[in-house]
Design a protein around this motif. Sequence first.
Motif, PDB file in Angstrom:
ATOM      1  N   VAL A 202       0.856  -1.187   0.000  1.00 19.66           N
ATOM      2  CA  VAL A 202       0.000   0.000   0.000  1.00 19.66           C
ATOM      3  C   VAL A 202       0.891   1.235   0.000  1.00 19.66           C
ATOM      4  CG1 VAL A 202      -1.713   1.305   1.309  1.00 19.66           C
ATOM      5  CG2 VAL A 202      -1.882  -1.201   1.175  1.00 19.66           C
ATOM      6  N   LEU A 203       0.556   2.186  -0.870  1.00 24.51           N
ATOM      7  CA  LEU A 203       1.285   3.457  -0.911  1.00 24.51           C
ATOM      8  C   LEU A 203       0.461   4.531  -0.232  1.00 24.51           C
ATOM      9  CD1 LEU A 203       2.660   3.548  -4.583  1.00 24.51           C
ATOM     10  CD2 LEU A 203       3.912   3.010  -2.487  1.00 24.51           C
ATOM     11  N   ARG A 204       1.116   5.262   0.691  1.00 24.38           N
ATOM     12  CA  ARG A 204       0.441   6.325   1.432  1.00 24.38           C
ATOM     13  C   ARG A 204       1.216   7.632   1.268  1.00 24.38           C
ATOM     14  NH1 ARG A 204      -0.296   1.765   4.639  1.00 24.38           N
ATOM     15  NH2 ARG A 204      -2.458   1.439   5.354  1.00 24.38           N
ATOM     16  N   PRO A 205       0.526   8.768   1.407  1.00 25.57           N
ATOM     17  CA  PRO A 205       1.238  10.041   1.363  1.00 25.57           C
ATOM     18  C   PRO A 205       2.413  10.036   2.332  1.00 25.57           C
ATOM     19  CG  PRO A 205      -1.117  10.423   1.320  1.00 25.57           C
ATOM     20  CD  PRO A 205      -0.947   8.958   1.563  1.00 25.57           C
ATOM     21  N   GLY A 206       3.571  10.516   1.860  1.00 26.98           N
ATOM     22  CA  GLY A 206       4.787  10.541   2.671  1.00 26.98           C
ATOM     23  C   GLY A 206       5.721   9.393   2.392  1.00 26.98           C
ATOM     24  N   ASP A 207       5.221   8.308   1.753  1.00 24.50           N
ATOM     25  CA  ASP A 207       6.077   7.164   1.450  1.00 24.50           C
ATOM     26  C   ASP A 207       7.143   7.549   0.431  1.00 24.50           C
ATOM     27  OD1 ASP A 207       4.636   5.626   3.144  1.00 24.50           O
ATOM     28  OD2 ASP A 207       3.615   4.429   1.619  1.00 24.50           O
ATOM     29  N   TYR A 248       5.999  10.321  -2.157  1.00 20.22           N
ATOM     30  CA  TYR A 248       4.551  10.511  -2.345  1.00 20.22           C
ATOM     31  C   TYR A 248       4.176  11.837  -1.676  1.00 20.22           C
ATOM     32  CZ  TYR A 248      -0.389   9.046  -2.687  1.00 20.22           C
ATOM     33  OH  TYR A 248      -1.720   8.951  -2.982  1.00 20.22           O
ATOM     34  N   ASP A 249       4.174  12.929  -2.473  1.00 15.38           N
ATOM     35  CA  ASP A 249       3.961  14.264  -1.911  1.00 15.38           C
ATOM     36  C   ASP A 249       2.505  14.690  -2.048  1.00 15.38           C
ATOM     37  OD1 ASP A 249       3.668  14.918  -4.601  1.00 15.38           O
ATOM     38  OD2 ASP A 249       5.666  15.810  -4.777  1.00 15.38           O
ATOM     39  N   THR A 250       2.215  15.918  -1.610  1.00 20.67           N
ATOM     40  CA  THR A 250       0.823  16.394  -1.580  1.00 20.67           C
ATOM     41  C   THR A 250       0.250  16.586  -2.980  1.00 20.67           C
ATOM     42  OG1 THR A 250       1.623  18.679  -1.389  1.00 20.67           O
ATOM     43  CG2 THR A 250       1.105  17.515   0.658  1.00 20.67           C
ATOM     44  N   THR A 251       1.092  16.974  -3.957  1.00 22.54           N
ATOM     45  CA  THR A 251       0.605  17.124  -5.332  1.00 22.54           C
ATOM     46  C   THR A 251       0.144  15.786  -5.885  1.00 22.54           C
ATOM     47  OG1 THR A 251       2.104  18.981  -5.724  1.00 22.54           O
ATOM     48  CG2 THR A 251       1.218  17.869  -7.662  1.00 22.54           C
ATOM     49  N   LEU A 252       0.927  14.752  -5.633  1.00 22.45           N
ATOM     50  CA  LEU A 252       0.552  13.417  -6.082  1.00 22.45           C
ATOM     51  C   LEU A 252      -0.686  12.921  -5.340  1.00 22.45           C
ATOM     52  CD1 LEU A 252       1.170  10.975  -7.826  1.00 22.45           C
ATOM     53  CD2 LEU A 252       2.763  10.180  -6.061  1.00 22.45           C
ATOM     54  N   GLU A 253      -0.773  13.217  -4.075  1.00 27.69           N
ATOM     55  CA  GLU A 253      -1.955  12.807  -3.294  1.00 27.69           C
ATOM     56  C   GLU A 253      -3.226  13.411  -3.891  1.00 27.69           C
ATOM     57  OE1 GLU A 253      -3.780  13.175   1.261  1.00 27.69           O
ATOM     58  OE2 GLU A 253      -1.872  14.143   0.726  1.00 27.69           O
ATOM     59  N   ALA A 254      -3.179  14.692  -4.259  1.00 28.44           N
ATOM     60  CA  ALA A 254      -4.358  15.342  -4.842  1.00 28.44           C
ATOM     61  C   ALA A 254      -4.746  14.678  -6.162  1.00 28.44           C
ATOM     62  CB  ALA A 254      -4.083  16.825  -5.057  1.00 28.44           C
ATOM     63  N   ALA A 255      -3.746  14.296  -6.970  1.00 30.64           N
ATOM     64  CA  ALA A 255      -4.032  13.631  -8.238  1.00 30.64           C
ATOM     65  C   ALA A 255      -4.636  12.252  -8.017  1.00 30.64           C
ATOM     66  CB  ALA A 255      -2.753  13.530  -9.069  1.00 30.64           C
ATOM     67  N   VAL A 256      -4.140  11.522  -7.021  1.00 33.28           N
ATOM     68  CA  VAL A 256      -4.700  10.206  -6.707  1.00 33.28           C
ATOM     69  C   VAL A 256      -6.160  10.341  -6.252  1.00 33.28           C
ATOM     70  CG1 VAL A 256      -4.574   8.266  -5.076  1.00 33.28           C
ATOM     71  CG2 VAL A 256      -2.499   9.093  -6.204  1.00 33.28           C
ATOM     72  N   LEU A 264     -15.144   6.224  -8.609  1.00 36.48           N
ATOM     73  CA  LEU A 264     -16.054   5.864  -7.510  1.00 36.48           C
ATOM     74  C   LEU A 264     -15.383   4.965  -6.489  1.00 36.48           C
ATOM     75  CD1 LEU A 264     -19.514   5.377  -9.267  1.00 36.48           C
ATOM     76  CD2 LEU A 264     -18.684   7.344  -7.994  1.00 36.48           C
ATOM     77  N   LEU A 265     -14.135   5.307  -6.163  1.00 37.61           N
ATOM     78  CA  LEU A 265     -13.392   4.613  -5.114  1.00 37.61           C
ATOM     79  C   LEU A 265     -13.387   5.465  -3.855  1.00 37.61           C
ATOM     80  CD1 LEU A 265     -10.361   3.564  -7.344  1.00 37.61           C
ATOM     81  CD2 LEU A 265     -12.276   2.104  -6.651  1.00 37.61           C
ATOM     82  N   GLU A 266     -13.020   4.879  -2.747  1.00 35.38           N
ATOM     83  CA  GLU A 266     -12.896   5.632  -1.505  1.00 35.38           C
ATOM     84  C   GLU A 266     -11.822   6.708  -1.693  1.00 35.38           C
ATOM     85  OE1 GLU A 266     -14.377   6.504   2.115  1.00 35.38           O
ATOM     86  OE2 GLU A 266     -14.997   4.792   0.888  1.00 35.38           O
ATOM     87  N   VAL A 267     -12.207   7.970  -1.479  1.00 36.17           N
ATOM     88  CA  VAL A 267     -11.303   9.084  -1.763  1.00 36.17           C
ATOM     89  C   VAL A 267     -10.447   9.343  -0.518  1.00 36.17           C
ATOM     90  CG1 VAL A 267     -11.121  11.469  -2.561  1.00 36.17           C
ATOM     91  CG2 VAL A 267     -13.000  10.029  -3.361  1.00 36.17           C
ATOM     92  N   ASP A 268      -9.363   8.576  -0.403  1.00 33.01           N
ATOM     93  CA  ASP A 268      -8.510   8.705   0.781  1.00 33.01           C
ATOM     94  C   ASP A 268      -7.038   8.952   0.415  1.00 33.01           C
ATOM     95  OD1 ASP A 268      -7.814   6.238  -0.249  1.00 33.01           O
ATOM     96  OD2 ASP A 268      -8.574   5.073   1.442  1.00 33.01           O
ATOM     97  N   GLY A 269      -6.730   8.978  -0.875  1.00 36.42           N
ATOM     98  CA  GLY A 269      -5.345   9.204  -1.285  1.00 36.42           C
ATOM     99  C   GLY A 269      -4.425   8.031  -1.062  1.00 36.42           C
ATOM    100  N   ILE A 270      -4.955   6.914  -0.629  1.00 38.37           N
ATOM    101  CA  ILE A 270      -4.147   5.719  -0.357  1.00 38.37           C
ATOM    102  C   ILE A 270      -4.275   4.763  -1.545  1.00 38.37           C
ATOM    103  CG2 ILE A 270      -3.866   3.709   1.144  1.00 38.37           C
ATOM    104  CD1 ILE A 270      -5.008   5.453   3.422  1.00 38.37           C
ATOM    105  N   VAL A 271      -3.146   4.311  -2.068  1.00 38.17           N
ATOM    106  CA  VAL A 271      -3.166   3.381  -3.197  1.00 38.17           C
ATOM    107  C   VAL A 271      -3.158   1.963  -2.637  1.00 38.17           C
ATOM    108  CG1 VAL A 271      -2.031   2.663  -5.329  1.00 38.17           C
ATOM    109  CG2 VAL A 271      -1.959   5.065  -4.622  1.00 38.17           C
ATOM    110  N   GLY A 272      -4.387   1.478  -2.384  1.00 36.58           N
ATOM    111  CA  GLY A 272      -4.560   0.119  -1.894  1.00 36.58           C
ATOM    112  C   GLY A 272      -5.030  -0.792  -3.011  1.00 36.58           C
ATOM    113  N   PRO A 273      -5.563  -1.972  -2.676  1.00 35.04           N
ATOM    114  CA  PRO A 273      -5.929  -2.959  -3.701  1.00 35.04           C
ATOM    115  C   PRO A 273      -6.944  -2.441  -4.719  1.00 35.04           C
ATOM    116  CG  PRO A 273      -5.854  -3.986  -1.532  1.00 35.04           C
ATOM    117  CD  PRO A 273      -5.698  -2.511  -1.307  1.00 35.04           C
TER     118      PRO A 273
END
Length: 535
Positions: A202-207, A248-256, A264-273
Amino acid sequence: MGTVLAVLVGLPGTVLGDTPSAGDRASVPVAAQIERLVEDAGSELQAFYALRDHRPAWHDRETVAAFAAALHTLDGDGLRPADYRPDALVAGHRQADASEQPGEQARFDLHATRMLMTALEHLQRGKVDPSGLETHWEVPVEAPALDPAAISRAIDGQRFEQAFAEARPSYAPYERLRTGLARYRNIERLGGWEPFPQEPRVLRPGDVDDAVVLLRSRLAVIGELEVMAANVDAFPEARLETPDLRRYDTTLEAAVKRFQRRHLLEVDGIVGPQTRRALNVPVEARIDQIRVNLERSRWLLHGLPETFVLVDIAGYQLRYFRPNGEVWRSRIVVGRPYRRTPSLRSEITHMTVNPSWTIPPTIRRNDVLPEVRRDLGYLWRERIQVLSPSGQPLDPWEVDWDNPGNVVLRQAPGPHNALGKVAIRFPNDHMVYLHDTPSQGLFSRQQRAFSSGCIRVEGVLEFAQLLFDDTDSGRNIHGLIEAGRTRNVSLGEPVPVILHYWTVNPDEDGELAFRPDIYERDEALLRALDRPLAL
């Protein structure tokens, strides 16, 4: 949209009714053959050739070549140019022309005209008959409005692409889908995108991770260019600083998050399954998804009134196009995959305020009766009355719940009633309607297929009041509710309503939003769309 091809009336070419030219006189034997053959053709072909005094339309090789070239552009509408045999048309004209046999030339002429009309019909109303794909289809697909005189002028002026443009749905969503199709086909030509790693990380902001570089590249391909850093070597004197592409910075988080919202995915900025799976859908599959939704748009986007309610089933959204030009939007809950909300077209005629709920047969059989058999107290907790088919109250203790017959189960009005405070009604054979709900928490979900077929509407009381106001009904929804009694209240005039299913649709920014195919309808439609045309 008006009469199709009507703007082509000023095109140069043969003016019907003029004195025949030398070329026309030379084609008199062909005209005689056309007059004989067209007797067994459809009414549109008969009208077309009657307007031309049965003179051939395709005697000129440049005209046939221009038509064949225009057919190749139908690829931009998600149709298959091969269906219309553009190369065979050129070869067929060459063969008919060389034979100098009036009968063969006449047969070719009818074939080419039929092919043009078929292409125009497909652009207007779709290639596939939706009633053959979807059970209980109730959205009428009107016959195409082809103008034989305008088609004749289009042929004589070799203005085929203009004719196609006039035949297409004239609504913005259709053009945005066409633009999106061209864009994704260009991505395909450039090689598509590299699959995202499948390992369960899983990729999270800050990784900081090598996979973040690939994530940036994947999002940049679909237009999120700001996630890619500038090339500092290209501007050595500018003293540019480039961020670490592995972070994984804030600009990328906003794009994710934008990507998640459009899928229609959960809008949490986390790249999970789930986000990973959406990222890994091949570009070829996205192209197919756009194509089937262009076809759905051709079924629906014609003859729409200025004021109507559009229920987007797969997008979980209701839009009310008001008389003043405003659009009221709301989130909705639709039917589960095994209790699908149907596609239909009807008119909202009235509302039921403080409704009771007569439990439909399927819900009664599959949901309520099993609960009653386990615990008869379920009826009292849910305030469900037991009635005879004629409406007489029955004693629940005297009913054989293993074989209850035709007893009617009705939930009393109140805060726990499944329909909430108001139900908005429109005639249909599926017993579905728009309504309030006590389960407001479901509207916060991104994917909202939880109902038994009816549509729950967030903010439904505001919507109901707008319907009253816009139809001069002179009613106040809150006053009617506070009065406490169950009653049906008619609108001042009916409001058209359309329930339809799109798995791709432009969002408010014009970007394509891809939705899960919750009812698994895309595959069958794609097969039908790609099935060779029988001519």
